[in-house]
Design an enzyme around this catalytic site. Structure first.
Site, PDB file in Angstrom:
ATOM      1  N   ASP A 189      -7.915   2.246   7.643  1.00  0.00           N
ATOM      2  CA  ASP A 189      -6.596   2.993   7.788  1.00  0.00           C
ATOM      3  C   ASP A 189      -6.534   4.076   8.917  1.00  0.00           C
ATOM      4  OD1 ASP A 189      -3.887   3.369   6.859  1.00  0.00           O
ATOM      5  OD2 ASP A 189      -4.278   2.887   4.798  1.00  0.00           O
ATOM      6  N   GLU A 233       0.829  -1.122   0.146  1.00  0.00           N
ATOM      7  CA  GLU A 233      -0.107  -0.124  -0.030  1.00  0.00           C
ATOM      8  C   GLU A 233       0.764   1.313  -0.002  1.00  0.00           C
ATOM      9  OE1 GLU A 233      -2.402   3.240   1.942  1.00  0.00           O
ATOM     10  OE2 GLU A 233      -0.558   2.453   2.597  1.00  0.00           O
ATOM     11  N   HIS A 238       3.439   8.527   9.775  1.00  0.00           N
ATOM     12  CA  HIS A 238       4.749   8.080   9.181  1.00  0.00           C
ATOM     13  C   HIS A 238       6.148   8.660  10.074  1.00  0.00           C
ATOM     14  CE1 HIS A 238       3.669   7.095   4.869  1.00  0.00           C
ATOM     15  NE2 HIS A 238       2.794   6.616   5.718  1.00  0.00           N
TER      16      HIS A 238
END
Length: 341
Positions: A229, A206, A314
């Site tokens: 998600d 992904e 992230h």
């Protein structure tokens, strides 16, 4: 932190290297569930029968690194896979996954004492091509003797923690929390009968372009598809709320607008009504980026990203609120019962 979630976080798996994550997911699936794995590495577990189908998908991969070279002095050069912010890497411990086991290393950073121009150099963020991973080796041969080879992969040291009793902190919450949600939802739905097929998919790659989901969307025709998600929050000082209205601790989210998908208003309102009926705390949000919903949308089904709010996306210190995760599990169960029950 829930032990299953901790296990999912700790196991390493970047795009194309998800096999360890897949093995753990398979191990923790409810007994007797039919599964299939394709050549790309996507895993799909299916319950129920019928002509119609709905699908929930969470991705197994995390952002990370691949060893691209071993220098004569024993340092490792790296290539990134996924959207890595260079600022997040320096001074961090990485785990290099080799055929012999894991080798720890650090992304070193030049100390101020050795800078020629402190003001200039401290304002710069070196690009990935300038990074060196220090594994304590003094030569290429010594690094190789530790088991390191070009194309081995590396992830951040995870070090999961709990903040203030309710905030889970770790690297790879995106999207191991999604995998956790699907596994817990399957446990709660294990005794129920469905008149539709309900697919629980764990996708690959992904983070490098929704690649696994693109294959799944072609192989699994369905009426409804939901990507489970994260959605980035803008709920901390210095970040403008107009970038994302999602907030930690205020419920699960319908991610109705991002860079990959735009969800029709009628379907959004239908799901908002379901959440209200089930008394599930819900936020309707927008964001940048994209999810595995996009490849399914262009194949025809109604789609939605069911998102848990995530702060510091992230980075090595992603944050989620445990109550938002619970709300997401409840919402997946409510959707399965409404449409496939």
């Amino acid at each position: 932190m829930d032990e299953l979630l901790r296990e999912l976080i700790e196991v390493p798996g970047i795009p194309g290297y998800e096999d360890r994550v897949r093995a753990l997911v398979e191990e923790r699936l409810p007994e007797g569930v039919a599964t299939q794995t394709d050549a790309m590495g996507n895993l799909v577990a299916t319950v129920g029968e019928g002509e119609k189908a709905c699908l929930f998908v969470a991705h197994m991969d995390e952002i990370g690194f691949v060893v691209s070279d071993i220098t004569a002095e024993g340092f490792l050069k790296l290539k990134t896979l996924g959207g890595i912010d260079p600022r997040s890497a320096f001074g961090r411990v990485l785990r290099v996954v080799t055929a012999k086991g894991e080798v720890p290393g650090v992304v070193g950073i030049k100390p101020p004492h050795l800078m020629k121009s402190r003001e200039k150099e401290m304002a710069e963020v070196p690009g990935v091509s300038e990074w060196l991973l220090d594994i304590g080796a003094r030569s290429r041969e010594e690094a190789q003797a530790l088991g390191v080879s070009v194309l081995d992969f590396a992830v951040w040291d995870k070090n999961p923690r709990v903040l203030n009793g309710r905030i889970w902190c770790a690297r790879a919450l995106d999207d191991r929390v999604g995998c956790y949600v699907l596994l817990r939802a399957m446990e709660r739905l294990a005794e129920e009968r469905f008149t539709w097929k309900v697919h629980f998919a764990f996708s690959v790659q992904e983070e490098v372009g929704l690649r696994g989901a693109t294959l799944l969307a072609r192989k699994f025709p369905c009426e409804l598809a939901f990507a489970v998600d994260s959605v980035s929050t803008a709920d901390w000082p210095g970040v403008s709320r107009d970038l994302s209205p999602a907030r930690l601790g205020e419920g699960t989210c319908l991610r109705v607008l991002d860079n990959a998908s735009v969800i029709p208003v009628a379907f959004r309102k239908e799901l908002e009504a379901l959440a209200a009926k089930e008394r599930i705390p819900l936020q309707t949000v927008f964001s940048g980026g994209g999810t595995d919903a996009q490849p399914f949308q262009v194949e025809g089904p109604q789609v939605m990203s069911l998102a848990f709010p995530l702060r510091y996306t992230h980075s090595a210190v992603e944050l989620v609120h445990k109550d938002d995760v619970e709300a997401t599990i409840r919402f997946v169960c409510a959707i399965a019962r409404k449409y496939a029950g």
